[in-house]
Design a protein around this motif. Structure first.
Motif, PDB file in Angstrom:
ATOM      1  N   ARG A  36     -67.777  46.844  23.130  1.00 54.27           N
ATOM      2  CA  ARG A  36     -68.737  47.845  22.676  1.00 54.27           C
ATOM      3  C   ARG A  36     -69.628  48.328  23.825  1.00 54.27           C
ATOM      4  NH1 ARG A  36     -74.335  46.764  19.889  1.00 54.27           N
ATOM      5  NH2 ARG A  36     -74.986  48.899  19.654  1.00 54.27           N
ATOM      6  N   THR A 237     -70.229  58.423  12.231  1.00 53.75           N
ATOM      7  CA  THR A 237     -69.295  57.490  12.884  1.00 53.75           C
ATOM      8  C   THR A 237     -68.800  56.444  11.889  1.00 53.75           C
ATOM      9  OG1 THR A 237     -70.425  57.808  14.995  1.00 53.75           O
ATOM     10  CG2 THR A 237     -69.001  55.881  14.822  1.00 53.75           C
ATOM     11  N   LYS A 240     -66.306  58.093   9.450  1.00 53.66           N
ATOM     12  CA  LYS A 240     -65.017  58.357  10.110  1.00 53.66           C
ATOM     13  C   LYS A 240     -64.206  57.067  10.274  1.00 53.66           C
ATOM     14  CE  LYS A 240     -65.201  61.127  13.795  1.00 53.66           C
ATOM     15  NZ  LYS A 240     -65.812  61.739  15.007  1.00 53.66           N
ATOM     16  N   ARG A 241     -64.890  55.979  10.650  1.00 51.68           N
ATOM     17  CA  ARG A 241     -64.199  54.700  10.831  1.00 51.68           C
ATOM     18  C   ARG A 241     -63.722  54.140   9.487  1.00 51.68           C
ATOM     19  NH1 ARG A 241     -64.458  51.737  15.290  1.00 51.68           N
ATOM     20  NH2 ARG A 241     -64.864  49.759  14.237  1.00 51.68           N
ATOM     21  N   THR A 242     -64.546  54.301   8.447  1.00 48.36           N
ATOM     22  CA  THR A 242     -64.171  53.828   7.107  1.00 48.36           C
ATOM     23  C   THR A 242     -62.941  54.575   6.605  1.00 48.36           C
ATOM     24  OG1 THR A 242     -66.510  53.379   6.659  1.00 48.36           O
ATOM     25  CG2 THR A 242     -65.037  53.399   4.770  1.00 48.36           C
ATOM     26  N   ARG A 244     -60.645  55.819   8.305  1.00 42.18           N
ATOM     27  CA  ARG A 244     -59.462  55.380   9.070  1.00 42.18           C
ATOM     28  C   ARG A 244     -59.041  53.958   8.703  1.00 42.18           C
ATOM     29  NH1 ARG A 244     -61.873  56.407  14.059  1.00 42.18           N
ATOM     30  NH2 ARG A 244     -61.152  54.377  14.740  1.00 42.18           N
ATOM     31  N   VAL A 246     -60.756  51.211   9.425  1.00 42.79           N
ATOM     32  CA  VAL A 246     -61.143  50.242  10.461  1.00 42.79           C
ATOM     33  C   VAL A 246     -62.194  49.293   9.895  1.00 42.79           C
ATOM     34  CG1 VAL A 246     -62.096  49.982  12.805  1.00 42.79           C
ATOM     35  CG2 VAL A 246     -60.725  51.989  12.243  1.00 42.79           C
ATOM     36  N   VAL A 248     -65.468  47.699   9.391  1.00 38.14           N
ATOM     37  CA  VAL A 248     -66.786  48.272   9.688  1.00 38.14           C
ATOM     38  C   VAL A 248     -67.618  47.379  10.608  1.00 38.14           C
ATOM     39  CG1 VAL A 248     -68.961  49.030   8.641  1.00 38.14           C
ATOM     40  CG2 VAL A 248     -66.814  49.604   7.546  1.00 38.14           C
ATOM     41  N   HIS A 252     -67.522  48.446  18.568  1.00 35.60           N
ATOM     42  CA  HIS A 252     -66.743  49.603  19.020  1.00 35.60           C
ATOM     43  C   HIS A 252     -67.586  50.479  19.956  1.00 35.60           C
ATOM     44  CE1 HIS A 252     -68.919  52.572  16.530  1.00 35.60           C
ATOM     45  NE2 HIS A 252     -69.072  51.565  15.692  1.00 35.60           N
ATOM     46  N   GLU A 254     -67.424  54.138  19.596  1.00 32.06           N
ATOM     47  CA  GLU A 254     -67.045  55.436  19.045  1.00 32.06           C
ATOM     48  C   GLU A 254     -68.220  56.339  18.692  1.00 32.06           C
ATOM     49  OE1 GLU A 254     -64.121  55.253  15.919  1.00 32.06           O
ATOM     50  OE2 GLU A 254     -63.039  53.609  16.907  1.00 32.06           O
TER      51      GLU A 254
END
Length: 325
Positions: A36, A237, A240-242, A244, A246, A248, A252, A254
């Protein structure tokens, strides 16, 4: 006495930061670069100790003006977060502490009796999210400290407009403590806030915003607009990650501010750009503070954020293609 609080907070924070930097304590608890991180060498990460000590010292000059339902959960969060900095506590334990702090705030502020269960629950969840997102956004030199300086100063100005000098000084003291910390945190950072600094700051952004709303100094949208540079980046962010699929809780890089640094922006440039953004939202919010819900202003800022994010997303895709070419 209260007029000296910001000066005391800034000086105590700055002095303690320097003491931590030259002490064995600072060398033992360091931020080791991970997936990160945007830094490459270990940096002491207990600047939050200095900042919280500075803030609480400044606030002690205004003891009678403080609310127990802000100070008690604030200190609790600080202790749990410091333990996390030292021993890496499990996510579940941290989240329980954040929920407990938010619950004390909501019950202590009397939201259940004044506003009913639904509003109390919304405030509880927003407080937990604000507490955490400040931590997510504390990943670039000078970012979280500078945003605290600007955000809480805007709260202070708004309180002055409502002729409450005490409320203003409480907020200015938080901003001043952040300024004292920023002296050694702006790029290249010699020290980081750590969770012991960023988690309490996130809680304060929510709790001081709630307190001002309860007193009728501003509408509910005001704190959200003031801290929107952090709220929008972290929330978009997360969504968007959820989407996809990924995990939580996974570390990261991102966030939009992280991607700017990865694409070659300096930490200083990112921090100054974010400061400019926050000054923009803060000054705008103050200028329409009397309005119950300034639709046009909120829509305009929504448009600005959408454009900024689309531009960064496009630049990121181009950057990744160039890397793979």
């Amino acid at each position: 006495m209260s007029h000296y609080s910001p000066v005391v907070a800034a000086l105590v924070t700055m002095l303690l930061t320097i003491i931590i930097l030259i002490s064995k304590f600072g060398k033992e608890i360091q931020d080791i670069p991970n997936e990160r991180s945007l830094h490459e060498t270990p940096v002491p990460r207990i600047g939050g100790v200095a900042m919280m000590a500075g803030l609480l010292t400044g606030w002690m000059l205004m003891l009678t003006s403080l609310k127990w339902w802000i100070v008690l959960p604030l200190i609790g969060l600080f202790i749990v977060s410091l333990l996390d900095d030292m021993h890496n506590l499990p996510v579940r334990k941290r989240l329980m502490a954040h929920l407990a702090a938010a619950a004390i705030l909501v019950v202590g502020a009397g939201l259940l009796t004044q506003q009913g269960m639904l509003i109390a629950l919304i405030v509880l969840l927003l407080t937990v999210w604000m507490t955490n997102l400040y931590n997510f956004m504390d990943g670039s030199d000078g970012l979280a400290g500078g945003m605290a300086l600007i955000g809480f100063s805007i709260y202070g100005v708004a309180a002055l407009i409502s002729h409450d000098d005490t409320q203003a000084m409480l907020n200015f003291t938080i901003g001043a403590a952040a300024l004292g910390f920023l002296y050694n945190n702006f790029h290249p950072a010699k020290i980081f806030l750590g969770d012991a600094g960023s988690i309490p700051l996130g809680f304060l952004a929510a709790s001081m915003g709630l307190w001002g709303w309860q007193q009728g100094y501003w509408a509910a949208w005001f704190p959200i607009m003031v801290f929107s540079p952090f709220i929008v980046d972290a929330s978009v962010t997360l969504v968007k990650r959820t989407l996809r699929g990924v995990k939580v809780t996974e570390a990261h890089r991102e966030h939009y501010y992280q991607r700017l640094v990865q694409m070659g922006w300096s930490h200083s440039k990112v921090a100054l750009a974010e400061y400019g953004l926050m000054l923009g939202t803060g000054v705008t919010a103050v200028s329409v503070i009397q309005q119950a819900f300034p639709w046009t202003v909120i829509l305009a800022w929504g448009g600005i954020y959408a454009v900024l994010m689309l531009v960064i997303d496009a630049a990121w895709r181009k950057f990744k293609r160039a890397q793979h070419a």
